[in-house]
Scaffold this motif. Structure first.
Motif, PDB file in Angstrom:
ATOM      1  N   THR A 111       0.826  -1.211   0.000  1.00  0.00           N
ATOM      2  CA  THR A 111       0.000   0.000   0.000  1.00  0.00           C
ATOM      3  C   THR A 111       0.859   1.260   0.000  1.00  0.00           C
ATOM      4  O   THR A 111       0.602   2.206  -0.745  1.00  0.00           O
ATOM      5  N   ALA A 112       1.908   1.262   0.844  1.00  0.00           N
ATOM      6  CA  ALA A 112       2.766   2.445   0.956  1.00  0.00           C
ATOM      7  C   ALA A 112       3.495   2.726  -0.345  1.00  0.00           C
ATOM      8  O   ALA A 112       3.554   3.876  -0.808  1.00  0.00           O
ATOM      9  N   PRO A 121      -4.148   4.231  -4.219  1.00  0.00           N
ATOM     10  CA  PRO A 121      -4.761   5.374  -3.515  1.00  0.00           C
ATOM     11  C   PRO A 121      -3.765   6.044  -2.586  1.00  0.00           C
ATOM     12  O   PRO A 121      -2.840   5.410  -2.072  1.00  0.00           O
ATOM     13  N   VAL A 122      -3.985   7.328  -2.372  1.00  0.00           N
ATOM     14  CA  VAL A 122      -3.103   8.101  -1.504  1.00  0.00           C
ATOM     15  C   VAL A 122      -3.337   7.703  -0.048  1.00  0.00           C
ATOM     16  O   VAL A 122      -4.471   7.657   0.418  1.00  0.00           O
ATOM     17  N   VAL A 123      -2.244   7.385   0.636  1.00  0.00           N
ATOM     18  CA  VAL A 123      -2.305   7.063   2.064  1.00  0.00           C
ATOM     19  C   VAL A 123      -1.252   7.900   2.762  1.00  0.00           C
ATOM     20  O   VAL A 123      -0.319   8.393   2.135  1.00  0.00           O
ATOM     21  N   PRO A 124      -1.367   8.096   4.096  1.00  0.00           N
ATOM     22  CA  PRO A 124      -0.326   8.850   4.813  1.00  0.00           C
ATOM     23  C   PRO A 124       1.042   8.236   4.564  1.00  0.00           C
ATOM     24  O   PRO A 124       1.219   7.024   4.601  1.00  0.00           O
ATOM     25  N   ALA A 125       2.025   9.091   4.287  1.00  0.00           N
ATOM     26  CA  ALA A 125       3.358   8.615   3.913  1.00  0.00           C
ATOM     27  C   ALA A 125       4.044   7.917   5.074  1.00  0.00           C
ATOM     28  O   ALA A 125       3.984   8.367   6.203  1.00  0.00           O
ATOM     29  N   ASP A 126       4.661   6.796   4.775  1.00  0.00           N
ATOM     30  CA  ASP A 126       5.493   6.072   5.730  1.00  0.00           C
ATOM     31  C   ASP A 126       6.797   5.763   5.006  1.00  0.00           C
ATOM     32  O   ASP A 126       6.901   4.795   4.250  1.00  0.00           O
ATOM     33  N   LEU A 127       7.784   6.625   5.197  1.00  0.00           N
ATOM     34  CA  LEU A 127       9.026   6.516   4.445  1.00  0.00           C
ATOM     35  C   LEU A 127       9.697   5.179   4.666  1.00  0.00           C
ATOM     36  O   LEU A 127      10.227   4.568   3.731  1.00  0.00           O
ATOM     37  N   LEU A 128       9.666   4.694   5.897  1.00  0.00           N
ATOM     38  CA  LEU A 128      10.324   3.424   6.177  1.00  0.00           C
ATOM     39  C   LEU A 128       9.620   2.285   5.437  1.00  0.00           C
ATOM     40  O   LEU A 128      10.272   1.379   4.908  1.00  0.00           O
TER      41      LEU A 128
END
Length: 885
Positions: A111-112, A121-128
């Motif tokens: 998802t990320a 779909p756009v989801v809150p960013a999780d760089l890790l």
């Protein structure tokens, strides 16, 4: 054209002629690329890094590598200046050919990554998560056939893509994945500091320079134009053998110039990308110095330049340019770091500046003419407009974002305060905003008392204006920033409940739901303050909301600030690998943007993680750099962070005198600032432990009394647990110590993180061992050691060893765990927990293939054949190494 092996052999690549399948003048480099590709095909992954100046043919070498890999999945991406601000733009290009493997990733990673590269779909960013997914996707593709990833102009990659690539580089294992990157290496003073990529594969980075005389003459001959030998030599010398410059010049110069009938321009002209690449940074020198460099490019005679300098600039000499390594003076002449730098200095200047330089040089050659008086000098500033006063005229949101880029100092704090007083009668909102920014800056430089008073004044001035905070007007901005400033100083000075109340009201207001740089600025301050008062999930939510998929933080809440705050948070919650990555990224960004104060903070964060994991050399280096930066800029908070990290390192290594010395300095800095929040830096329990180990019990008890008071006043769960542990260390008798430490363990289990829980068990286990309560001691020490190992706290795990002589329990002379590497041990412990290879790979940020290889080595070394047998070794305690290596 194809070779004997049937592989494609292009005749031209980017204008560089090929000879027998090799790039002209690059036979050695092509041979090394062939060797590297052979290693990748055999399953040996790694980075192959090429660095060189602009136009030297790095892209041609990438084309060559791609042509030699028809049996591999070739991925390609390149950084561009225009897309540098688009998060994950480079990563989207790189991964596009293998996106069909997305379905093989764990759902959160899938998802990320899909969101990051605009495939879902756009989801809150999780760089890790994106970084882990990048590694997993490449590993999945490599399971089908070897992967070759080519990244051109890596120095221009957007920050998010660069982090994902760097993360992958550090974790390449036994998957057949090759990564060839090219990045620009420029003469000093002509570009921003290059990103430090991880160490390259065996053989080291390939350092590209211009072509030698033989290859350069071959290249010129291939252009099919009549070039006189003397002209060819001048072209090669004037370009440093740069292939692109040579090709462009031959195409641009006239027939008479190439034949030698007409003189060549001096310096040689460069165009477009080369001119921009070799030009000195605009922010590296003032306008007067750039005018002097222009004159030096037109005439390199030092005597003439010195006379011309008196006419051109108050600076009068090239000292700054010499210090930057851009030029050097030798035998009465000025030599540029590269011939094309000289050309760029000349041709990037405006025509009127060139005319001014030539007038000054002509006057300097006239020995009878004296320099004009200072008031009549020709300067590069003569036609520039005077910028409007930032403090008086800039819009409120612009003021906030610009002030964050100014190095904190007491002088600027006074300017902010004086500006607030000047506008108070006419614009109270403006005055409040200036005071709030002065408070924020005062806290950073250690003037906490001033910061408290300035924040209170700002809040009083904005009383009753909260209703306007949902708009973008100045009143709304002033209210938001004032409340954030008050929350930070309230919590740092021990008023945790009051500060949390301010944050609750502030974050619950509709004004912080909009996307705006000022809102990002406020959220970062709130996230930092929430971290100090142990509201970790809340802090993570607030800081995470600043970075959303497809949108980097605004300039007022830039990425470096968010990353530094997240690094601090994740260290406290035990996510040390993530904390290390975020600190390194924050330091790089701050250095790139010239933010010295934030470099110091990020380096201190990195030093603390390295101290915890036993990377002593790196920790000492980063602490020393942070201390130097913070001291020179008088940034008390960053200074205290750095010495705290240094003391923490020495405590973990059991060098108690050095630990006590460093932490005494932290104590002095914290006391001078009036910081009363025990979790602000969490230094005091370390200081108590160091003092106790040195037998300085009276001083240790004094510090413990303060810690008890701070824990009581703030309600800090961590401080209460740490104080309980310290009381056990200072107990007068061993039985009393055991009772106190058992209480500390129970308290830590419900109110502290994994590291502090393990520290409490370590102290209890060592005390039980002194009392010869062997079975109980071993249980506590083994539990502590396992926790330390899973965290990666190697020096602390080494202290938790319980040898047979100490516990009375028979153990193997050669415990099986000593045969494993630290990484294999982590894999074994996770597998023994019942995790699958994919789950272990996700936890350790490795590929499943790498876990599979590690597991094969583990089985072979330990003589086991199944995961069940491996778990049995863990349950019996035989897997834990003794001693820790």
């Amino acid at each position: 054209m194809s070779g004997m092996d049937g592989r494609l052999r292009p005749t031209y690549i980017d204008g560089m002629l090929l000879g027998d399948g090799m790039l002209l003048g690059r036979e050695r480099e092509c041979a090394r690329l062939d060797e590297y590709l052979t290693r990748v095909r055999s399953g040996s992954s790694g980075l192959f890094l090429m660095t060189g100046e602009a136009g030297v043919g790095k892209t041609s070498l990438l084309d060559y590598a791609a042509a030699q890999a028809p049996d591999m999945e070739v991925l390609r991406a390149g950084g561009t200046e225009s897309e540098r601000a688009l998060p994950f733009a480079g990563l989207a290009d790189l991964l596009a050919p293998v996106r069909d493997y997305l379905g093989m990733l764990p759902a959160p990673q899938q998802t990320a990554l899909a969101s990051a590269v605009a495939l879902g779909p756009v989801v809150p960013a999780d760089l890790l998560a994106v970084c882990s997914a990048t590694l997993g996707l490449l590993a999945a593709a490599a399971a089908a056939r070897p992967v070759l990833a080519l990244v051109d102009d890596a120095h221009l990659l957007d920050a998010a893509s660069a982090r994902a690539v760097e993360f992958t580089i550090r974790r390449l294992g036994w998957d057949p994945i090759g990564l060839i990157m090219v990045t620009r290496r420029m003469p000093p003073g002509t570009g921003r500091p290059a990103r430090r990529w991880p160490e390259a594969s065996p053989g080291g980075p390939m350092l590209e320079a211009g072509l030698d005389q033989r290859a350069a003459r071959q290249l010129l001959a291939g252009r099919r134009r009549d070039i006189a030998p003397t002209v060819a030599r001048s072209l090669i010398d004037g370009t440093g053998g740069n292939p692109r410059a040579l090709i462009e010049l031959v195409d641009a110069l006239s027939r008479s110039q190439l034949s030698g009938l007409t003189r060549l321009p001096d310096p040689l002209p460069v165009e477009g990308a080369l001119r921009r690449a070799f030009a000195p940074r605009r922010d590296a020198f003032h306008d007067g110095m750039r005018l002097l460099l222009l004159a030096a490019a037109a005439s390199t005679d030092l005597t003439t330049l010195r006379r011309a300098g008196a006419l051109l600039s108050p600076a009068g000499d090239l000292t700054l340019a010499e210090d930057a390594g851009l030029v050097q003076v030798r035998d009465g002449r000025v030599e540029f770091a590269h011939p094309l730098v000289r050309s760029a200095c000349y041709y990037t200047a405006r025509p009127d500046k060139r005319r001014a330089a030539h007038r000054a040089l002509d006057a300097a050659r006239d020995r009878n003419r004296q320099p004009a008086p200072a008031g009549r000098r020709l300067t590069a500033d003569a036609t520039l407009d005077v910028a409007p006063d930032l403090l008086a005229g800039a819009p409120a949101d612009v003021l906030v974002t610009q002030v964050t880029h100014i190095l904190p100092s007491m002088e600027f704090v006074r300017e902010l305060t004086e500006a607030a007083d000047a506008v108070l009668a006419a614009d109270t909102a403006r005055a409040a905003l200036l005071l709030a920014l002065a408070s924020d800056m005062g806290r950073i430089i250690g003037q906490t008392g001033f910061a408290v008073e300035a924040a209170r004044r700002a809040v009083r001035l904005t009383d009753g204006t909260a209703s306007t905070a949902s708009t973008a007007d100045s009143d709304g901005t002033a209210w938001l920033v004032s409340q954030a400033a008050l929350a930070q100083v309230a919590i740092s000075t021990g008023s945790r409940a009051a500060g949390r109340g301010v944050i609750s009201r502030l974050l619950g207001h509709p004004g912080v739901q909009r996307r705006h740089p000022v809102v990002d600025f406020v959220k970062i301050r709130c996230g930092q303050a929430l971290t100090w008062c142990e509201e970790y999930p809340w802090a993570d939510e607030v800081l995470g909301s600043v970075i959303e998929s497809g949108r980097p933080p605004g300039p007022g809440a830039n990425l470096r600030s968010v990353l530094a705050a997240l690094s601090d948070l994740h260290f406290r919650t035990g996510d040390w690998e993530q904390a290390r990555v975020e600190a390194a990224q924050a330091a790089e960004l701050a250095a790139d943007e010239g933010a010295g104060g934030e470099v110091a903070v990020a380096l201190a964060c990195a030093a603390r993680v390295e101290a915890a994991t036993g990377a002593a050399e790196a920790s000492r280096e980063h602490s020393a750099r942070a201390i130097s930066l913070a001291r020179s800029a008088n940034l008390a908070s960053a200074w205290a962070m750095a010495v705290t990290a240094s003391g923490f390192l020495e405590l973990g290594l059991a060098d108690h005198p050095r630990a006590a010395t460093d932490l005494a300095q932290a104590a002095a800095l914290m006391c001078a600032q009036g910081i009363k929040e025990p979790c602000f830096l969490m230094w005091r329990p370390d200081y108590i432990e160091g003092l106790a180990a040195l037998g300085r019990f009276a001083e240790a008890r004094e510090q413990l009394d303060v810690l008890d008071l701070e824990a009581l006043a703030t309600g800090s769960r961590w401080a209460a647990a740490a104080a309980a542990r310290c009381r056990g260390l200072l107990a007068e008798t061993p039985p009393q110590a055991v009772a106190l430490l058992e209480e500390a363990v129970a308290l830590a289990d419900v109110s502290a993180g994994r590291f502090d829980q393990a520290r409490a068990r370590l102290c209890l286990g060592l005390t039980l061992r002194r009392l010869r309560r062997h079975s109980a001691a071993r249980r506590e020490l083994d539990d502590a050691r396992a926790a330390f190992l899973l965290l990666g706290a190697a020096p602390w795990a080494a202290r938790a060893v319980s040898p047979a002589a100490g516990t009375g329990t028979a153990r193997r002379a050669d415990p099986v765990g000593t045969q494993l590497t630290p990484q294999e041990l982590r894999v074994a412990l996770h597998v023994a927990e019942g995790l699958s290879n994919q789950e272990v790979a996700t936890k350790l940020f490795l590929s499943p293939k790498t876990i599979e290889v590690h597991l094969g080595h583990i089985y072979s070394k330990l003589g086991v054949r199944s995961r069940t047998s491996l778990a049995r070794l863990v349950l019996t305690g035989r897997l834990l190494p003794d001693p820790i290596r």
